[in-house]
Motif scaffolding. Structure first.
Motif, mmCIF file in Angstrom:
data_model
loop_
_atom_site.group_PDB
_atom_site.id
_atom_site.type_symbol
_atom_site.label_atom_id
_atom_site.label_comp_id
_atom_site.label_asym_id
_atom_site.label_seq_id
_atom_site.Cartn_x
_atom_site.Cartn_y
_atom_site.Cartn_z
ATOM 1 N N ILE A 1 0.868 -1.188 0.000
ATOM 2 C CA ILE A 1 0.000 0.000 0.000
ATOM 3 C C ILE A 1 0.896 1.227 0.000
ATOM 4 C CG2 ILE A 1 -1.772 1.277 1.272
ATOM 5 C CD1 ILE A 1 -2.832 -1.296 2.365
ATOM 6 N N ASN A 2 0.900 1.916 -1.117
ATOM 7 C CA ASN A 2 1.781 3.078 -1.265
ATOM 8 C C ASN A 2 1.005 4.361 -0.974
ATOM 9 O OD1 ASN A 2 3.347 4.800 -4.041
ATOM 10 N ND2 ASN A 2 3.987 4.709 -1.922
ATOM 11 N N VAL A 3 1.240 4.921 0.206
ATOM 12 C CA VAL A 3 0.573 6.169 0.608
ATOM 13 C C VAL A 3 1.650 7.195 0.948
ATOM 14 C CG1 VAL A 3 -0.956 7.246 2.306
ATOM 15 C CG2 VAL A 3 -1.434 4.923 1.504
ATOM 16 N N SER A 4 1.527 8.394 0.388
ATOM 17 C CA SER A 4 2.476 9.464 0.701
ATOM 18 C C SER A 4 2.174 10.010 2.091
ATOM 19 C CB SER A 4 2.342 10.600 -0.315
ATOM 20 O OG SER A 4 2.261 10.075 -1.620
ATOM 21 N N ASN B 1 -0.824 12.111 2.630
ATOM 22 C CA ASN B 1 -2.154 11.489 2.539
ATOM 23 C C ASN B 1 -2.442 10.492 3.659
ATOM 24 O OD1 ASN B 1 -2.974 12.813 0.190
ATOM 25 N ND2 ASN B 1 -1.813 11.382 -1.079
ATOM 26 N N GLN C 1 -5.810 10.974 5.515
ATOM 27 C CA GLN C 1 -6.914 10.564 4.645
ATOM 28 C C GLN C 1 -7.025 9.031 4.630
ATOM 29 O OE1 GLN C 1 -6.200 11.764 0.611
ATOM 30 N NE2 GLN C 1 -8.364 11.797 0.066
ATOM 31 N N PHE C 2 -5.886 8.369 4.513
ATOM 32 C CA PHE C 2 -5.884 6.908 4.476
ATOM 33 C C PHE C 2 -6.428 6.326 5.776
ATOM 34 C CE2 PHE C 2 -3.808 2.842 5.388
ATOM 35 C CZ PHE C 2 -4.257 2.098 4.310
ATOM 36 N N SER D 1 -8.291 7.683 7.941
ATOM 37 C CA SER D 1 -9.672 8.068 8.249
ATOM 38 C C SER D 1 -10.652 7.037 7.717
ATOM 39 C CB SER D 1 -9.979 9.439 7.657
ATOM 40 O OG SER D 1 -10.070 9.332 6.251
ATOM 41 N N CYS D 2 -10.191 6.149 6.858
ATOM 42 C CA CYS D 2 -11.171 5.251 6.244
ATOM 43 C C CYS D 2 -10.851 3.777 6.371
ATOM 44 C CB CYS D 2 -11.380 5.608 4.779
ATOM 45 S SG CYS D 2 -10.129 4.937 3.726
ATOM 46 N N LYS E 1 -11.101 1.797 8.719
ATOM 47 C CA LYS E 1 -12.126 1.068 9.474
ATOM 48 C C LYS E 1 -13.340 0.743 8.608
ATOM 49 C CE LYS E 1 -11.066 3.188 13.952
ATOM 50 N NZ LYS E 1 -11.564 4.186 14.925
ATOM 51 N N SER E 2 -13.467 1.424 7.474
ATOM 52 C CA SER E 2 -14.647 1.195 6.632
ATOM 53 C C SER E 2 -14.559 -0.121 5.859
ATOM 54 C CB SER E 2 -14.848 2.361 5.654
ATOM 55 O OG SER E 2 -13.853 2.351 4.645
ATOM 56 N N ASN F 1 -20.758 3.038 4.971
ATOM 57 C CA ASN F 1 -19.363 3.493 4.996
ATOM 58 C C ASN F 1 -18.786 3.808 3.617
ATOM 59 O OD1 ASN F 1 -19.034 3.326 7.790
ATOM 60 N ND2 ASN F 1 -18.684 1.120 7.670
ATOM 61 N N GLN G 1 -17.035 7.237 3.257
ATOM 62 C CA GLN G 1 -15.750 7.208 3.956
ATOM 63 C C GLN G 1 -14.713 6.473 3.096
ATOM 64 O OE1 GLN G 1 -16.060 5.036 7.626
ATOM 65 N NE2 GLN G 1 -14.342 6.094 8.569
ATOM 66 N N CYS H 1 -11.087 8.246 0.453
ATOM 67 C CA CYS H 1 -9.650 8.029 0.636
ATOM 68 C C CYS H 1 -9.005 7.132 -0.399
ATOM 69 C CB CYS H 1 -9.374 7.496 2.024
ATOM 70 S SG CYS H 1 -9.633 5.753 2.163
ATOM 71 N N SER I 1 -5.845 8.181 -1.997
ATOM 72 C CA SER I 1 -4.624 8.308 -1.194
ATOM 73 C C SER I 1 -3.683 7.123 -1.381
ATOM 74 C CB SER I 1 -4.970 8.471 0.291
ATOM 75 O OG SER I 1 -5.454 7.253 0.829
ATOM 76 N N ASN J 1 -1.520 5.162 -3.764
ATOM 77 C CA ASN J 1 -0.975 5.389 -5.107
ATOM 78 C C ASN J 1 -0.969 4.146 -5.987
ATOM 79 O OD1 ASN J 1 -0.405 8.065 -4.336
ATOM 80 N ND2 ASN J 1 1.529 7.404 -3.427
ATOM 81 N N ASN J 2 -0.825 2.965 -5.387
ATOM 82 C CA ASN J 2 -0.770 1.747 -6.206
ATOM 83 C C ASN J 2 -2.121 1.037 -6.288
ATOM 84 O OD1 ASN J 2 -0.490 1.126 -3.469
ATOM 85 N ND2 ASN J 2 0.563 -0.794 -3.885
#
Lengths: 263, 263
Positions: free
Chosen positions: A40-43, A46, A49-50, A52-53, A55-56, B46, B49, B53, B56, B58-59
């Motif tokens: 999982i590539n997240v900057s 972000n 934002q990542f 925050s969700c 749990k969804s 959800n 929500q 995101c 966020s 990238n991949n």
């Protein structure tokens, strides 16, 4: 992959050096566990934002967290286990009953990795470069293992001094020292550790001069991509013993399995 | 699984009936494409929500959307392709240049699936139960394929009437009819379709009485779990021809590959 497959993630930026997705997906397969670990590539920008969700997603079971997110994800956890709180750094996250629970196995993974490769730790003298997420976790675990001496070297002096103050409050018997990032003395240490990201992937910067270590010192890198870093190459060149970064991850497999109630 | 593996998802609730993750992960493997499709179980409550995101990561490359989210995800798309706009329903999403782009291959997947199994469509007479996400997409594709007659049957009458008004505005030559959900006449149709979720998994409710179809009618289900639904069992029992739900998905493989620029 099935509809019932549990999803674990490995969050990092950049992503292309991470080893955990292939390692854990393979282990799940060998253990006949219906789960995968995806990259999982997240900057950094972000991350909020990542988190925050996450749990969804009901079938999302947890994450391993790596560079550069280990300290930043702390704020998104609802609960912290002791190791994460001690180090103010998180490298494993599980979602249970709608709570994000963070822990940190880097330290115990590091010392377990040394032990399972035959290195003794207690009463030994360690020098470590870097006190970021992984480095601080390693320091805590070394203190818990009653090392004789621990020298900390870090580019950011203010951060280093604050960290040393915190460690000293814990009243371990270990003698804690600091040294200069450029003019360091590592001539009398049994183990000298790189816990910075220097040497990762294409990076060819050497964190310290292997020639400055004693002849029977062991050089340890926490970088696992490439497996044989430029630092490890230097250790080989100058006939020092060495210990590879991948051991810190492989020795976390059992810990992670228990954390997630998988085995 | 590798650090570089592209991640696709299949979003649904419940999740345990979905076929796309195993189908597409297998196809990626066969085509030597470094990608997987994971099941993503998100409740309707959800969805917002979740969609807030997904950019966020990238991949994260895209999603297939299934029950019960096909109409609800429309509002989270930045761009809609014609098929999604026509049907006001989305079953494939890609993320490109930070935009969420939605399309719908259910309709064309359905008619392609029939054609590739040797069923002729144009000038034939169809009755369909259910005008939700999948049902409305199928209706649009049937109209585009110049069917002679299309009878729509739906529990919610208001929704049905609005949908028929919309279809009539499109000026296709097809004769569009409606009928009652309980006292329906399906005695003269070449194809009778279940496009509701009745028969999914443990559900044993029959959507219509197969005996009311003509002897040479073909019974079509869009449910693919179980592969042989209670409706298909009835079709077999009463010697009607039948067409399985899985064809609608397998015939979307090529369309999805092109949508994501994978093959």
């Amino acid at each position: 992959m099935k509809a019932s497959t549990k999803i674990f993630g490995c969050i990092a930026d950049p992503i292309d050096h991470v080893k955990a997705p292939s390692l854990f997906t393979q282990i799940f397969k060998e253990k006949n566990i219906d789960a995968v670990m995806i990259p999982i590539n997240v900057s950094a920008i972000n991350l909020e934002q990542f988190f925050s969700c996450i749990k969804s997603v009901n079938n999302f079971s947890g994450l391993t967290v790596t560079i550069p997110h280990k300290t930043k994800v702390l704020r998104y956890c609802d609960l912290l286990e002791k190791e994460a709180n001690d180090t103010q750094s998180v490298n494993w996250i599980k979602i249970e009953k709608n709570k994000i629970i963070g822990t940190n196995f880097d330290g115990i993974g590091f010392t377990n990795g040394m032990k399972s490769n035959g290195f003794s730790i207690s009463n030994k003298e360690f020098a470590i470069f870097g006190i970021g997420g992984a480095g601080s976790a390693i320091c805590h675990s070394l203190l818990r293992n009653n090392v004789k001496k621990l020298k900390l070297i870090n580019r950011n002096i203010e951060k280093l001094n604050n960290f040393v103050k915190k460690l000293n409050k814990l009243n371990y018997k270990t003698e804690i020292l600091v040294d200069d990032f450029v003019n360091y003395d590592i001539s009398n240490f049994d183990y000298v550790i790189n816990a910075t990201s220097l040497g990762l992937k294409e990076n060819k910067d050497l964190i310290f001069d292997v020639k400055k270590t004693k002849l029977d010192a062991t050089i340890i890198d926490i970088i696992m991509e490439p497996e044989e870093t430029i630092l490890i190459k230097e250790a080989k060149k100058y006939n020092r013993n060495y210990h590879l970064g991948k051991n810190m991850l492989t020795s976390q497999v059992d810990l992670a399995g228990k954390f997630f109630n998988l085995w």
